[in-house]
Design a protein around this motif. Structure first.
Motif, short mmCIF file in Angstrom:
data_model
loop_
_atom_site.label_atom_id
_atom_site.label_comp_id
_atom_site.label_asym_id
_atom_site.label_seq_id
_atom_site.Cartn_x
_atom_site.Cartn_y
_atom_site.Cartn_z
N LYS A 392 -16.49 -158.02 -76.92
CA LYS A 392 -15.21 -158.50 -76.42
C LYS A 392 -14.99 -160.01 -76.59
O LYS A 392 -13.90 -160.43 -76.98
N PRO A 393 -15.99 -160.86 -76.32
CA PRO A 393 -15.73 -162.30 -76.48
C PRO A 393 -15.28 -162.69 -77.88
O PRO A 393 -14.32 -163.45 -78.06
N GLU A 394 -15.95 -162.16 -78.91
CA GLU A 394 -15.61 -162.55 -80.27
C GLU A 394 -14.33 -161.89 -80.75
O GLU A 394 -13.54 -162.50 -81.48
N ILE A 395 -14.09 -160.63 -80.33
CA ILE A 395 -12.83 -159.97 -80.68
C ILE A 395 -11.65 -160.74 -80.07
O ILE A 395 -10.61 -160.95 -80.72
N ILE A 502 -14.38 -152.80 -83.78
CA ILE A 502 -13.88 -154.05 -84.36
C ILE A 502 -12.57 -153.79 -85.11
O ILE A 502 -11.63 -154.58 -85.03
N LEU A 503 -12.49 -152.67 -85.81
CA LEU A 503 -11.31 -152.35 -86.61
C LEU A 503 -10.09 -152.05 -85.73
O LEU A 503 -8.98 -152.52 -86.01
N THR A 504 -10.28 -151.28 -84.67
CA THR A 504 -9.16 -150.89 -83.79
C THR A 504 -9.56 -151.14 -82.34
O THR A 504 -9.90 -150.21 -81.61
N ARG A 511 -8.62 -154.44 -76.26
CA ARG A 511 -7.35 -155.16 -76.23
C ARG A 511 -6.27 -154.21 -75.71
O ARG A 511 -6.39 -152.99 -75.82
N ASP A 512 -5.20 -154.80 -75.15
CA ASP A 512 -4.11 -153.99 -74.62
C ASP A 512 -3.16 -153.52 -75.72
O ASP A 512 -2.45 -152.53 -75.55
N HIS A 513 -3.11 -154.26 -76.86
CA HIS A 513 -2.19 -153.93 -77.94
C HIS A 513 -2.92 -153.92 -79.27
O HIS A 513 -3.97 -154.55 -79.42
N LYS A 680 1.27 -157.81 -66.51
CA LYS A 680 2.00 -158.50 -67.58
C LYS A 680 3.00 -157.58 -68.28
O LYS A 680 4.05 -158.02 -68.73
N ASN A 681 2.65 -156.30 -68.41
CA ASN A 681 3.50 -155.37 -69.16
C ASN A 681 3.26 -153.96 -68.65
O ASN A 681 2.38 -153.71 -67.82
N VAL A 682 4.02 -153.02 -69.18
CA VAL A 682 3.96 -151.66 -68.67
C VAL A 682 2.63 -150.99 -69.00
O VAL A 682 2.12 -150.17 -68.22
N ASN A 683 2.02 -151.31 -70.15
CA ASN A 683 0.73 -150.71 -70.48
C ASN A 683 -0.36 -151.19 -69.53
O ASN A 683 -1.19 -150.40 -69.07
N GLU A 684 -0.37 -152.50 -69.23
CA GLU A 684 -1.37 -153.01 -68.29
C GLU A 684 -1.15 -152.39 -66.91
O GLU A 684 -2.10 -152.04 -66.21
N LEU A 685 0.12 -152.24 -66.52
CA LEU A 685 0.42 -151.61 -65.24
C LEU A 685 -0.16 -150.20 -65.17
O LEU A 685 -0.84 -149.83 -64.20
N ASN A 686 0.07 -149.39 -66.20
CA ASN A 686 -0.43 -148.01 -66.19
C ASN A 686 -1.95 -147.95 -66.25
O ASN A 686 -2.56 -147.05 -65.66
N GLN A 687 -2.57 -148.89 -66.95
CA GLN A 687 -4.03 -148.90 -67.01
C GLN A 687 -4.65 -149.22 -65.66
O GLN A 687 -5.65 -148.62 -65.25
N TRP A 688 -4.06 -150.19 -64.93
CA TRP A 688 -4.58 -150.51 -63.60
C TRP A 688 -4.29 -149.37 -62.61
O TRP A 688 -5.15 -149.01 -61.78
N LEU A 689 -3.09 -148.80 -62.68
CA LEU A 689 -2.79 -147.65 -61.82
C LEU A 689 -3.80 -146.53 -62.04
O LEU A 689 -4.34 -145.96 -61.08
N SER A 690 -4.07 -146.22 -63.31
CA SER A 690 -4.98 -145.14 -63.66
C SER A 690 -6.39 -145.45 -63.17
O SER A 690 -7.06 -144.60 -62.57
N ALA A 691 -6.88 -146.67 -63.42
CA ALA A 691 -8.24 -147.03 -63.04
C ALA A 691 -8.42 -146.97 -61.52
O ALA A 691 -9.43 -146.45 -61.02
N LEU A 692 -7.45 -147.47 -60.76
CA LEU A 692 -7.55 -147.45 -59.31
C LEU A 692 -7.47 -146.03 -58.76
O LEU A 692 -8.18 -145.67 -57.80
N ARG A 693 -6.62 -145.19 -59.35
CA ARG A 693 -6.52 -143.80 -58.90
C ARG A 693 -7.79 -143.03 -59.17
O ARG A 693 -8.23 -142.21 -58.35
N LYS A 694 -8.40 -143.26 -60.33
CA LYS A 694 -9.67 -142.58 -60.63
C LYS A 694 -10.77 -143.03 -59.69
O LYS A 694 -11.55 -142.22 -59.19
#
Length: 837
Positions: A392-395, A502-504, A511-513, A680-694
């Motif tokens: 993650k740091p280098e990416i 690394i590729l995706t 990454r979020d995007h 910051k955006n709708v994808n980050e919102l859904n990722q945090w919602l999902s992680a907290l619900r799990k």
């Protein structure tokens, strides 16, 4: 006001008396959605192009947003999402929009798929679908709560419609709310409720009575409208009940709002089309004891003697799968064996089979066999925190710096320097030298991080790699095959784990995007280099990519370090069982998500709502949600995950801010607290919602309803109720999560998927292993399907395969019966007691 009645829409999990002795049958569903690409989209910008992106909605809730593809009318996204849902969802919609830097984004078109259309084909939808126009009258959402009675007295028959409330209505006004009222039609009569101003969650509690008129029986229709002072009223949705329902089972509960009936309006391709892949998986999971025989058969396969590998039930199951089904099966099997502490023996079993049937070491694990897929999924499930720590740091540095790098002369942009610095164009040699310096500047830290990560690699992965190393060395002991034992491990770790990440990076949650084209090209060059290092430099200078030659000295120098790294990686105590004891997939102390969020207290004093949010860095594990002012700050505030009762979105109008969520907790004294967090955006919102619900999925006393607004100025902004303790006006969505590597282990659901896979192959199972029982021990191969499953096998192995197939079919028959009886019980059609757990 009386409590609203409950309907099947709000209680999708059945509850049966324990005296029946069967427990309850759990239900689950998941949508696998892949937004592949678009074509022939209309131009929305003055430049003659568009900047399209796609929004994915499930029942009008945004679950994902693709990246924006700049200046393209034929965008390629290739983004995939898995969404876990309750069984009562209604439709899936895709909206294509053109992003504008100034003003609102332009809507291009939409595609709407009903749950019935998706479920019609078990293989799902995989096709081009034309976009349709977005009709405001068809953009309805929400539910209405009604209680209807048919009353008969001396005046004749009357219909009494108790309109209680509605929730989650579409916002029609510029303020993000509506002014809803209800209009009830029965025969030639109609009545209206009062109008409730500025809310999407109106409470009417009004009874409307309509007298029956002569003529044939009439349906009841209830329409919701948004009242406007100027212009016509806006349609919010409707429900309709035929006369038979009114007579036999009058409506009483919550009902999903629908648009006016109309034919689907296909724009005939004028708005372009999307290529979509959508598959719905719905399972009714039996109580655990009914899966025990199938689980025992699978466990028996990996714990039995190596001589019986080819005749095991798991070997028979492998023969029945291919393609996408094999990948899904691999994921479920790895999770099933992980939960039983047998991931190591399971992967060793598959490795033995793969190695035994491989004659050319150059082809070892090169196919998409069950062994290859299972090892790949095992690394993702167990090693994702390790991958993040290493890469993650280098990416992140590559994304942030956005340096131009190119070694291929056919792709070099020699005029780039002139455009940036206004100097003359760079020569090809200059661009190559600058790119080489940048590439080695990124590759050096990546290789250092990988070869220095032995101690951070999960013990389960190291033990599995040690077993793999031993099996390959035993199979190919010759000196000329010295590198095969290294290549077997690096082929998985470098070629199927590090290089794809690394590729995706988005697909591995780095990454979020997705990357923009320039950064994507840089990542491709880095991934190619890591692949070459993983191949130990054996294919350098071969093939068409000779332009990579300037990088070869660095790659060759790195291969010796990789060999040393692999030797250290497998130098681990082999006495501990790989996979460990039965446990959660992710240890509770491991951080599953982290990053900056804006945090607001429940009711700050003296601050305007926009300025009450403060930037904080958050860490989420299975035990705790912690935050501090920065990642380096040692002083942290922590909230136990066990205190979470709900995690939900907040209406934008509550604080005049987008992407806000709320976390409702209950402290040790039983007092509720609400924490508001902005993403910051709708994808980050859904990722945090999902992680907290799990993380909080197993918490008791979860809330069934909550307020999607905030309590401000002595009332809730959503439903306008004046009591802070008022019951929530909207359903919670704890069952809606995004599928990823951190999904919890669920052995019953995983065994149900194996059962479903066996059902699809039952006829093939009979044909391959049972119906040819009187044939010769070496049957002739089917020319269309390649070698027969039993070709070249000895009589004892064939007998073992037939016995395994017969045992699998017997287990299938028992599970078939269990499912049938449970479904009949669900419909109230059978008295239980005829099943054998």
């Amino acid at each position: 006001m009386p409590s609203p009645p409950q309907s099947s829409l709000t209680t999708w999990a059945p509850s049966w008396p324990e005296s029946l002795g069967l427990g309850a049958m759990a239900k689950s569903s998941s949508l696998n959605v892949r937004v592949v690409e678009g074509r022939a989209l209309p131009a929305k910008d003055v430049s003659g192009s568009s900047d399209p992106y796609c929004i994915v909605k499930v029942d009008d809730e945004v679950v994902a947003r693709t990246a924006t593809i700049w200046r393209s009318l034929s965008p390629f996204w290739g983004e995939e999402y898995t969404v876990h849902l309750p069984l009562d969802f209604h439709h899936l919609a895709f909206y294509v929009l053109d992003e504008d830097t100034v003003g609102h984004d332009d809507v291009i078109g939409k595609i709407s798929l009903s749950r019935e259309a998706i479920a019609a084909d078990p293989q799902g939808i995989d096709s081009w679908i034309n976009l349709s126009c977005v009709d405001p009258d068809a953009e309805v959402q929400g539910e209405i709560c009604l209680a209807v009675q048919m009353v008969k007295d001396v005046r004749g028959r009357r219909l009494r419609c108790h309109v209680l409330q509605a929730r989650d209505l579409a916002p029609r006004d510029i303020t993000g709310t509506s002014d809803p009222f209800a209009r009830v039609f029965w025969g030639s009569q109609s009545l209206e409720t009062s109008t409730i101003k500025k809310t999407r969650f109106p409470h009417w509690d009004e009874v409307l009575e309509l007298q029956e008129t002569p003529g044939s029986p009439s349906p009841l229709r209830v329409e919701l409208w948004d009242w406007d002072m100027v212009g016509k009223n806006d349609f919010l949705g409707m429900v309709e009940f035929p006369p038979q329902v009114l007579e036999q089972n009058p409506p009483n509960g919550w009902f999903h709002l629908l648009p006016f009936p109309r034919a689907d309006e296909d724009a005939g391709g004028n708005l372009g089309a999307l290529r979509l892949k959508v598959r719905l998986t719905e399972d009714r999971v039996l109580p655990s004891q009914y899966y025990q025989p199938l689980r025992e058969l699978l466990m028996e396969s990996v714990l039995g003697p190596a001589e019986e590998d080819a005749a095991s039930p798991l070997a028979v199951l492998e023969e029945l799968t291919s393609g996408d089904c094999r990948q899904e099966l691999a994921t479920k099997l790895v999770k099933l064996f992980l939960g039983r502490g047998l991931a190591g023996p399971f992967l060793d079993y598959l490795t033995r089979r793969e190695v035994a049937r491989t004659t050319d070491p150059n082809t070892l694990f090169r196919s998409n066999s069950l062994a290859s897929k299972s090892m790949e999924q095992f690394m993702k499930l167990v090693g994702m925190p390790y991958l993040h720590e290493v890469l993650k740091p280098e990416i992140s540095r590559v994304f942030e710096e956005r340096k131009y790098m190119e070694l291929d002369p056919c792709r070099m942009d020699l005029g780039r320097t002139r455009r940036i610095s206004f100097k003359g164009a760079s020569s090809e040699e200059h661009v190559r030298e600058a790119s080489l310096e940048l590439l080695t500047g990124y590759l050096g830290p990546i290789v250092d991080a990988i070869v220095g990560s032995v101690g951070r690699c999960p013990a389960a992965m190291r033990l599995v790699f040690k077993q793999l190393h031993q099996r390959v060395e035993e199979r190919f002991p010759q000196a000329e095959h010295e590198d095969v034992k290294y290549l077997a491990i690096s082929g998985f770790l470098f070629l199927r784990f590090f290089a794809p990440a690394i590729l995706t990076p988005k697909l591995f949650d780095l990454r979020d995007h997705h990357a923009d084209p320039q950064t994507g090209r840089s990542l491709l060059l880095l991934a190619k280099a890591v692949q070459s290092i993983g191949n130990l430099g054996q294919q350098l200078g071969q093939g068409k990519e000779l332009w990579m030659a300037p990088l070869h000295p660095f790659l060759l120098q790195s291969t010796s370090r990789v060999r040393d790294f692999l030797d250290q990686l497998v130098d681990v105590d082999g006495k501990e069982e790989a996979g460990g004891p039965a446990r959660a997939l992710v240890p509770p102390s491991v951080t599953v998500r982290e990053g900056y969020l804006l945090k607001r207290k429940e009711e700050p004093t003296g601050l305007a709502s926009r300025f009450a949010f403060k930037k904080r860095y958050f860490w989420l594990s299975g035990e705790m949600l912690s935050y501090s002012k920065s990642p380096e700050c040692q002083m942290r505030t922590s909230i136990p995950v066990s205190h979470i009762r709900a995690v939900e979105c907040v209406d934008e109008g509550a604080f005049q801010l987008p992407y806000v969520m709320q976390m409702v907790t209950q402290d040790g004294a039983g007092a509720p607290h609400t924490t508001y967090l902005q993403c910051k955006n709708v994808n980050e919102l859904n990722q945090w919602l999902s992680a907290l619900r799990k993380a909080s999925a197993r918490n008791p006393d979860k809330l069934a309803t909550c307020h999607p607004g905030a309590f401000r100025s002595a009332r809730w902004t959503c439903c306008l109720q004046a009591e802070r303790s008022a019951a929530g006006c909207s359903r919670t969505h704890s069952a809606v999560t995004l599928g990823d590597w951190s999904d919890p282990l669920d052995p019953d659901a995983e065994t149900q998927m194996v059962y479903r896979q066996l059902l699809l192959g039952r006829d093939q199972l009979r044909m391959k292993f049972l119906e040819d029982s009187n044939m010769d021990a070496t049957p002739e191969a089917d020319p269309e399907r390649g070698s027969s499953a039993t070709e070249g096998a000895c009589p004892d192995a064939l007998a073992g395969q037939r016995e395994a197939a017969a045992r699998l079919l017997e287990v299938l028959a028992d599970l078939d019966q269990a499912h049938e009886v449970f479904q009949q019980k669900e419909q109230g059609k059978v008295a239980l007691g005829c099943l054998r757990p």
